[in-house]
Design an enzyme around this catalytic site. Sequence first.
Site, PDB file in Angstrom:
ATOM      1  CE1 TYR A  33       4.986   8.693   3.578  1.00 29.22           C
ATOM      2  CE2 TYR A  33       5.703   7.416   5.471  1.00 29.22           C
ATOM      3  CZ  TYR A  33       5.615   8.621   4.810  1.00 29.22           C
ATOM      4  OH  TYR A  33       6.158   9.755   5.373  1.00 29.22           O
ATOM      5  CG  LEU A  34       7.582   1.600  -1.013  1.00 22.64           C
ATOM      6  CD1 LEU A  34       8.478   1.386  -2.224  1.00 22.64           C
ATOM      7  CD2 LEU A  34       6.660   0.411  -0.794  1.00 22.64           C
ATOM      8  CG  HIS A  35       8.395   0.260   6.014  1.00 23.59           C
ATOM      9  ND1 HIS A  35       8.629  -1.105   6.023  1.00 23.59           N
ATOM     10  CD2 HIS A  35       7.064   0.393   6.267  1.00 23.59           C
ATOM     11  CE1 HIS A  35       7.513  -1.755   6.283  1.00 23.59           C
ATOM     12  NE2 HIS A  35       6.544  -0.872   6.426  1.00 23.59           N
ATOM     13  CB  SER A  71       3.960  -0.281  10.743  1.00 23.91           C
ATOM     14  OG  SER A  71       2.662   0.087  10.299  1.00 23.91           O
ATOM     15  N   GLY A  94      10.994  -2.798   5.561  1.00 26.05           N
ATOM     16  CA  GLY A  94      10.259  -4.050   5.529  1.00 26.05           C
ATOM     17  C   GLY A  94       9.822  -4.407   4.113  1.00 26.05           C
ATOM     18  CG  HIS A  95       6.960  -1.960   2.091  1.00 35.62           C
ATOM     19  ND1 HIS A  95       6.881  -0.792   2.800  1.00 35.62           N
ATOM     20  CD2 HIS A  95       5.724  -2.532   2.166  1.00 35.62           C
ATOM     21  CE1 HIS A  95       5.655  -0.647   3.276  1.00 35.62           C
ATOM     22  NE2 HIS A  95       4.933  -1.685   2.905  1.00 35.62           N
ATOM     23  CG  MET A 134      -1.993  -1.099   1.111  1.00 31.77           C
ATOM     24  SD  MET A 134      -3.528  -0.735   1.979  1.00 31.77           S
ATOM     25  CE  MET A 134      -2.948  -0.513   3.652  1.00 31.77           C
ATOM     26  CD  GLN A 150      -2.258  -8.837   4.597  1.00 30.39           C
ATOM     27  OE1 GLN A 150      -3.043  -7.905   4.499  1.00 30.39           O
ATOM     28  NE2 GLN A 150      -0.961  -8.670   4.473  1.00 30.39           N
ATOM     29  CB  VAL A 166      12.025  -5.585   8.614  1.00 31.42           C
ATOM     30  CG1 VAL A 166      13.225  -4.642   8.698  1.00 31.42           C
ATOM     31  CG2 VAL A 166      12.267  -6.655   7.556  1.00 31.42           C
TER      32      VAL A 166
END
Length: 312
Positions: free
Chosen positions: A30-32, A183, A34-35, A28, A151, A174
């Site tokens: 707003y990458l961080h 998040s 973890g993505h 969705m 999920q 992460v």
Amino acid sequence: MKCVTTIHELRSDLKPSRGKIIGFVPTMGYLHEGHLSLVERAKKMCDVVVMSIFVNPLQFGPTEDLEKYPRDLARDTALAEANGVDFLFTPSVEEMYPTASKTLVTVKDITDSLCGASRPGHFDGVATVVSKLFNIVQPDYAFFGMKDAQQVAVIQQMVSDLNMPVTIVPCEIVREADGLALSSRNVYLNEEQRRQALVLFRSLNTVKQAFDNGERRTAALKEAAVSAISKSPEARIDYVEIREYPSLAEIETIDGEALVALAVYFENTRLIDNIKLSVRGGNAHVSHHDESQNSPGHGDRSELELCGQYNN
């Protein structure tokens, strides 16, 4: 990297890649980190990596944060390109839902508890959009973070029940150096809330320590987590649950695989976190979420090394 906004264009662009191994990272935005860890794993396992960025309205309730959900497409595009994404799919709501949808994908039972109980209809929205994205991209592998373990279980169940030819790869949570799970919603926290949010990780470590010391009763382990969280004055517990995984059935004692999952509010910001515990052959283990589910047609790839929301 090719940026694509329409379903027709993405399908057309991916035609030359059919026959290669396609990896898919749905997000969705707003990458961080973890993505980006999902992208890294996808690049190791696949020939072509597709990422989607789509804030899916179907999975937000009427009082939730759809309109204020953090968005920064320019930043996300730069990060995706820098980390080796081959195709970035950024459809509009009108592209994904040109008319009011009369079809929803519903996964029963395992959506009744945890976030499913707190957010009615949420997982119908998740399952529906992920099903649509799988149909559009037709990936061989799809990568999901275990921060939302429920999920992952829902999507694995959907893939199995509907015989979707895609392997779901659950990837490890992460964390920041101090333990806070990454998040997109962490941006909502003010400085004090950010400090107090560390109670989520501390509470899970409290449960792990009790488990390592031999405690198997879920009521006692939940009480330890609740007690730890209650020490944070701004924390408001949505749920603390210990369930069998992946069925999410209620259990009184841990004698196999179990998920310790929690959701906690800091004012209007809701954060989730979890840890998996297991008892194997009488010994305690803490899982690092390195399992995957192979769907029909991909059993020959099960030997590959795999990592451990609709990603946010």
